[in-house]
Motif scaffolding. Structure first.
Motif, PDB file in Angstrom:
ATOM      1  N   ASP A  38       0.861  -1.182   0.000  1.00  0.00           N
ATOM      2  CA  ASP A  38       0.000   0.000   0.000  1.00  0.00           C
ATOM      3  C   ASP A  38       0.898   1.232   0.000  1.00  0.00           C
ATOM      4  O   ASP A  38       1.786   1.357   0.846  1.00  0.00           O
ATOM      5  CB  ASP A  38      -0.908  -0.009   1.239  1.00  0.00           C
ATOM      6  N   ASP A  39       0.664   2.138  -0.925  1.00  0.00           N
ATOM      7  CA  ASP A  39       1.512   3.330  -1.040  1.00  0.00           C
ATOM      8  C   ASP A  39       1.453   4.238   0.184  1.00  0.00           C
ATOM      9  O   ASP A  39       2.371   5.025   0.415  1.00  0.00           O
ATOM     10  CB  ASP A  39       1.130   4.129  -2.284  1.00  0.00           C
ATOM     11  N   ALA A  40       0.394   4.139   0.987  1.00  0.00           N
ATOM     12  CA  ALA A  40       0.274   4.973   2.183  1.00  0.00           C
ATOM     13  C   ALA A  40       0.903   4.314   3.412  1.00  0.00           C
ATOM     14  O   ALA A  40       0.944   4.922   4.473  1.00  0.00           O
ATOM     15  CB  ALA A  40      -1.195   5.290   2.462  1.00  0.00           C
ATOM     16  N   ALA A  41       1.388   3.099   3.256  1.00  0.00           N
ATOM     17  CA  ALA A  41       1.971   2.377   4.387  1.00  0.00           C
ATOM     18  C   ALA A  41       3.459   2.662   4.491  1.00  0.00           C
ATOM     19  O   ALA A  41       4.202   2.468   3.540  1.00  0.00           O
ATOM     20  CB  ALA A  41       1.732   0.881   4.236  1.00  0.00           C
ATOM     21  N   GLY A  42       3.869   3.085   5.663  1.00  0.00           N
ATOM     22  CA  GLY A  42       5.287   3.279   5.934  1.00  0.00           C
ATOM     23  C   GLY A  42       5.906   2.076   6.609  1.00  0.00           C
ATOM     24  O   GLY A  42       7.119   1.984   6.737  1.00  0.00           O
ATOM     25  N   GLY A  43       5.049   1.150   7.059  1.00  0.00           N
ATOM     26  CA  GLY A  43       5.542  -0.052   7.725  1.00  0.00           C
ATOM     27  C   GLY A  43       4.740  -1.268   7.309  1.00  0.00           C
ATOM     28  O   GLY A  43       3.516  -1.226   7.270  1.00  0.00           O
ATOM     29  N   THR A  44       5.449  -2.324   6.998  1.00  0.00           N
ATOM     30  CA  THR A  44       4.825  -3.604   6.684  1.00  0.00           C
ATOM     31  C   THR A  44       5.497  -4.658   7.544  1.00  0.00           C
ATOM     32  O   THR A  44       6.726  -4.751   7.565  1.00  0.00           O
ATOM     33  CB  THR A  44       4.990  -3.958   5.196  1.00  0.00           C
ATOM     34  N   ALA A  45       4.694  -5.435   8.248  1.00  0.00           N
ATOM     35  CA  ALA A  45       5.221  -6.505   9.095  1.00  0.00           C
ATOM     36  C   ALA A  45       4.647  -7.832   8.621  1.00  0.00           C
ATOM     37  O   ALA A  45       3.451  -7.938   8.343  1.00  0.00           O
ATOM     38  CB  ALA A  45       4.848  -6.265  10.555  1.00  0.00           C
ATOM     39  N   LEU A  46       5.520  -8.827   8.532  1.00  0.00           N
ATOM     40  CA  LEU A  46       5.130 -10.176   8.143  1.00  0.00           C
ATOM     41  C   LEU A  46       5.511 -11.143   9.246  1.00  0.00           C
ATOM     42  O   LEU A  46       6.537 -10.975   9.912  1.00  0.00           O
ATOM     43  CB  LEU A  46       5.852 -10.614   6.872  1.00  0.00           C
ATOM     44  N   PHE A  47       4.700 -12.184   9.396  1.00  0.00           N
ATOM     45  CA  PHE A  47       5.071 -13.304  10.248  1.00  0.00           C
ATOM     46  C   PHE A  47       4.927 -14.559   9.413  1.00  0.00           C
ATOM     47  O   PHE A  47       3.899 -14.759   8.749  1.00  0.00           O
ATOM     48  CB  PHE A  47       4.190 -13.421  11.491  1.00  0.00           C
ATOM     49  N   VAL A  48       5.967 -15.392   9.444  1.00  0.00           N
ATOM     50  CA  VAL A  48       5.965 -16.648   8.705  1.00  0.00           C
ATOM     51  C   VAL A  48       6.181 -17.768   9.714  1.00  0.00           C
ATOM     52  O   VAL A  48       7.221 -17.823  10.373  1.00  0.00           O
ATOM     53  CB  VAL A  48       7.081 -16.661   7.637  1.00  0.00           C
ATOM     54  N   GLY A  49       5.183 -18.635   9.852  1.00  0.00           N
ATOM     55  CA  GLY A  49       5.291 -19.777  10.747  1.00  0.00           C
ATOM     56  C   GLY A  49       5.670 -21.010   9.957  1.00  0.00           C
ATOM     57  O   GLY A  49       5.019 -21.336   8.960  1.00  0.00           O
TER      58      GLY A  49
END
Length: 152
Positions: A38-49
């Motif tokens: 998303d262009d308005a997102a300054g942070g992206t967090a992922l979790f991979v199990g």
């Protein structure tokens, strides 16, 4: 959540839930990352199990996930709750069912928000609530011949 600045990008998106799925095929981190872009997102967090090779001091040979027919609806309910609590721009969650091997992806979730702190918090809330509330069960078989159900 109120915006911290006047810009619309500081607010949650109108429809931030981009991907919710339970699959019996291999999961893709790239798919989740694309879904939460998303262009308005300054942070992206992922979790991979991933499936690890041990649990509770025993060697894991195989692992299988099964779920209740309502599991995907429960995932969506939790995603909606997280999106209401944080300024989520985009959110995605996929969980695997079926037989998995050590190293296979079991769950991938992602959240993007205007700022990194919000993204980390929302992602942690999402995976923690999914793990505790969604009716998905894990059956583990150990190298010593024993087995157990987790979450049942």
């Amino acid at each position: 959540m109120a915006p911290t600045h006047g810009h619309p990008g500081e607010q949650a998106a109108q429809d931030p839930i981009k991907l919710i799925a339970i699959r019996d095929t291999p999961l893709s981190v790239d798919e989740v990352l694309r879904a939460v872009g998303d262009d308005a997102a300054g942070g992206t967090a992922l979790f991979v199990g991933t499936v690890r090779n041990h649990d509770g001091g025993a060697d894991v040979d195989t692992l299988g996930y099964s779920c209740h027919p309502s599991a995907e609806d429960e995932m969506r309910r939790i995603a909606e709750k997280v999106a209401a609590e944080y300024p989520v721009r985009a959110l995605a969650a996929v969980h695997r069912v079926g037989d998995l091997g050590v190293g296979d992806l079991a769950v991938v979730v992602g959240v993007s928000c205007p700022h990194r702190g919000e993204a980390f918090e929302a992602c942690r809330k999402l995976i923690d609530d999914l793990k505790h509330e969604v009716p998905i069960w894990k059956h583990q078989s150990f190298s010593d011949g024993t087995e157990e159900w987790v979450g049942a």
